[in-house]
Structures are given as structure tokens and as C-alpha cells.
Design an enzyme around this catalytic site. Structure first.
Site, PDB file in Angstrom:
ATOM      1  N   ASN A 104      63.433  23.302  14.053  1.00 32.79           N
ATOM      2  CA  ASN A 104      63.885  23.191  12.741  1.00 32.79           C
ATOM      3  C   ASN A 104      65.096  22.785  12.583  1.00 32.79           C
ATOM      4  O   ASN A 104      65.858  22.916  13.210  1.00 32.79           O
ATOM      5  CB  ASN A 104      63.683  24.633  12.307  1.00 32.79           C
ATOM      6  CG  ASN A 104      64.006  24.619  10.805  1.00 32.79           C
ATOM      7  OD1 ASN A 104      63.344  23.940   9.939  1.00 32.79           O
ATOM      8  ND2 ASN A 104      64.635  25.939  10.451  1.00 32.79           N
ATOM      9  N   HIS A 106      68.376  23.678  10.059  1.00 36.85           N
ATOM     10  CA  HIS A 106      68.731  24.603   9.072  1.00 36.85           C
ATOM     11  C   HIS A 106      70.137  24.057   8.385  1.00 36.85           C
ATOM     12  O   HIS A 106      70.954  23.828   9.302  1.00 36.85           O
ATOM     13  CB  HIS A 106      68.814  26.009   9.323  1.00 36.85           C
ATOM     14  CG  HIS A 106      69.068  27.063   8.350  1.00 36.85           C
ATOM     15  ND1 HIS A 106      68.102  27.567   7.402  1.00 36.85           N
ATOM     16  CD2 HIS A 106      70.402  27.605   8.312  1.00 36.85           C
ATOM     17  CE1 HIS A 106      68.805  28.353   6.787  1.00 36.85           C
ATOM     18  NE2 HIS A 106      70.153  28.467   6.983  1.00 36.85           N
ATOM     19  N   ASP A 147      64.710  31.424  11.190  1.00 36.46           N
ATOM     20  CA  ASP A 147      66.005  30.980  11.428  1.00 36.46           C
ATOM     21  C   ASP A 147      66.346  31.645  12.656  1.00 36.46           C
ATOM     22  O   ASP A 147      67.643  31.849  12.715  1.00 36.46           O
ATOM     23  CB  ASP A 147      66.841  30.981  10.179  1.00 36.46           C
ATOM     24  CG  ASP A 147      66.436  30.544   9.015  1.00 36.46           C
ATOM     25  OD1 ASP A 147      65.842  29.312   9.242  1.00 36.46           O
ATOM     26  OD2 ASP A 147      66.880  30.612   7.922  1.00 36.46           O
TER      27      ASP A 147
HETATM   28  C1  GAR Z   1      67.394  20.090   4.162  1.00 36.44           C
HETATM   29  O1  GAR Z   1      68.798  20.234   3.898  1.00 36.44           O
HETATM   30  C2  GAR Z   1      66.965  21.075   5.281  1.00 36.44           C
HETATM   31  O2  GAR Z   1      68.100  21.489   6.202  1.00 36.44           O
HETATM   32  C3  GAR Z   1      66.643  22.086   4.184  1.00 36.44           C
HETATM   33  O3  GAR Z   1      66.087  21.404   3.346  1.00 36.44           O
HETATM   34  C4  GAR Z   1      66.424  20.221   3.043  1.00 36.44           C
HETATM   35  C5  GAR Z   1      65.419  19.348   3.030  1.00 36.44           C
HETATM   36  O4  GAR Z   1      65.687  18.289   2.348  1.00 36.44           O
HETATM   37  N1  GAR Z   1      66.033  23.189   5.082  1.00 36.44           N
HETATM   38  C6  GAR Z   1      66.173  24.349   5.040  1.00 36.44           C
HETATM   39  O5  GAR Z   1      66.427  25.103   4.209  1.00 36.44           O
HETATM   40  C7  GAR Z   1      65.356  25.295   5.787  1.00 36.44           C
HETATM   41  N2  GAR Z   1      65.669  26.747   5.897  1.00 36.44           N
HETATM   42  P1  GAR Z   1      64.907  16.819   2.527  1.00 36.44           P
HETATM   43  O6  GAR Z   1      63.778  17.104   2.076  1.00 36.44           O
HETATM   44  O7  GAR Z   1      65.568  15.800   1.679  1.00 36.44           O
HETATM   45  O8  GAR Z   1      64.995  16.514   4.026  1.00 36.44           O
END
Ligand code: GAR
Length: 189
Positions: A104, A106, A147
Site C-alpha cells: 500500500n 499512504h 496502515d
Molecule cells: C493517494 O494520495 C494515495 O496515497 C491515497 O489516495 C490517493 C489516491 O490518489 N491513499 C490513501 O489515502 C490510503 N489511506 P490517486 O487515485 O490519484 O492515485
């Protein structure tokens, strides 16, 4: 030539990280993105799959929780399962079936600003409110708690006093696009 290592990506959002990963591996000799799954049928991530001619599927939360998606994923025999902005919790059974094979990203420096409800702009607003001097990204293995799996790598960026949550989000996104695929490539080596 030997078969390529297969990657399966799970995503819920816009899919900018999915795009960066697809771009990184598109002509790779030993690795390919086999499929992209999403729990949102309108997810940008599924449109990215179309752009790259990659198998794409959406599914319901019910299907996910009952383990049907895991069965669909297994048919691709993935070397790694990559979460890229994926917001559902990975069931314990799936974590146990794929030890150290689910990764994952984060958008903060775990263990700070992690846990249930901490995703996307919620994270960046919390970082902003805490007046942190720096933030960044954490790439980690997935366990059955949000996480909390072991950390593979972290990358940091400084926060200026006048950065808004949106500025912080932009800085973090730049780090994600620069490092996520490279970090996956290193794991696969
Ligand atoms: C990313 O910033 C990722 O790190 C976050 O969601 C976003 C997705 O953006 N993930 C989390 O917050 C997980 N807890 P994207 O769809 O443009 O890749």
C-alpha cells in the site's frame, strides 16, 4: 522468454498512481500490470486501464467482503497486489493468503496520520492543522489493520509555513508518482 511477473492493482479514486505505475511497467521485460480492480465503477483508475489496454473490473463491497474478488485476483497469479488509493479494508483471509505480497501507499509519514478514515485530503488537512514541518509518503506491506503493516520505504518533503492542505497534497502526490513504481520494481527484483 520466461513469463512476466504479474501485478494486480486495486484502486478507488482518480488513478494518478495507477497511471504512474502503468507507465513505469508498460514496456518492461519482466513485469506487467495484469489487471486493475476497483470498488467504484466510475473510478478514474478504470479509465487508465482502458488507456493501457489492461483488464479492468469493478466490484461491490459485498463481493469484496465475501471473498469473490480475491478469487478473481487469484486467476491472474499475481506476484504483488498493489493498493493505489484503495479505500476498503483488506480482509484477514486475503492478507493471510498473500503474505508480504500486498503493498500500500499512504500519503503521510506513518505511524503519524494513519488509521481508519485517514485517506486523501483528510490526511493533508490533519497534517496542516498539526503544523508539521514535514510530510511525505509511506510504502508498506498490508496487514489486517489499517496502515500498520511493516514499512518498506518513506520519502519526505518539507512543508512551508504558508502551504495550504492543497499545496501539501500536491507535494505528496509528486513524491508518490516519483517513488511508488520504483519501489515496487525494487521489491520485484
Ligand atoms: C493517494 O494520495 C494515495 O496515497 C491515497 O489516495 C490517493 C489516491 O490518489 N491513499 C490513501 O489515502 C490510503 N489511506 P490517486 O487515485 O490519484 O492515485
Amino acid at each position: 522468454m520466461a513469463n512476466k511477473k504479474q501485478l494486480v492493482i486495486l484502486a478507488s479514486g482518480a488513478g494518478t498512481n495507477v497511471r504512474a505505475i502503468c507507465e513505469h511497467f508498460k514496456d518492461h521485460r519482466r513485469v506487467e500490470v495484469a489487471a486493475i480492480f476497483s470498488n467504484k465503477e466510475n473510478a478514474g483508475a478504470l479509465k487508465v486501464a482502458l488507456d493501457y489496454g489492461i483488464h479492468a473490473e469493478s466490484f461491490t463491497k459485498n463481493y469484496w467482503e465475501k471473498g469473490f474478488v480475491q478469487i478473481a485476483i487469484e486467476s491472474f497469479e499475481p506476484e504483488l497486489i498493489i493498493l493505489a488509493g484503495f479505500l476498503l479494508k483488506v480482509p484477514k483471509a486475503m492478507v493471510e493468503f498473500y503474505p508480504r505480497s500486498i503493498v500500500n501507499i499512504h500519503p503521510a509519514l506513518l505511524p503519524k496520520f494513519g488509521g481508519k478514515g485517514m485517506y486523501g485530503m483528510h490526511v493533508h488537512r490533519a497534517v496542516h492543522e498539526s503544523k508539521e514541518a514535514e510530510t511525505g509518503i509511506t510504502i508498506h506491506y498490508v496487514n489486517e489493520h489499517y496502515d500498520e503493516g511493516s514499512i518498506i520505504s518513506q520519502h519526505k518533503v518539507a512543508i512551508d509555513g504558508n502551504d495550504s492542505p492543497e499545496d501539501i497534497a500536491q507535494k505528496v502526490q509528486a513524491l508518490e508518482h516519483e517513488y511508488y513504481a520504483r519501489s515496487l520494481a525494487r521489491i520485484l527484483n
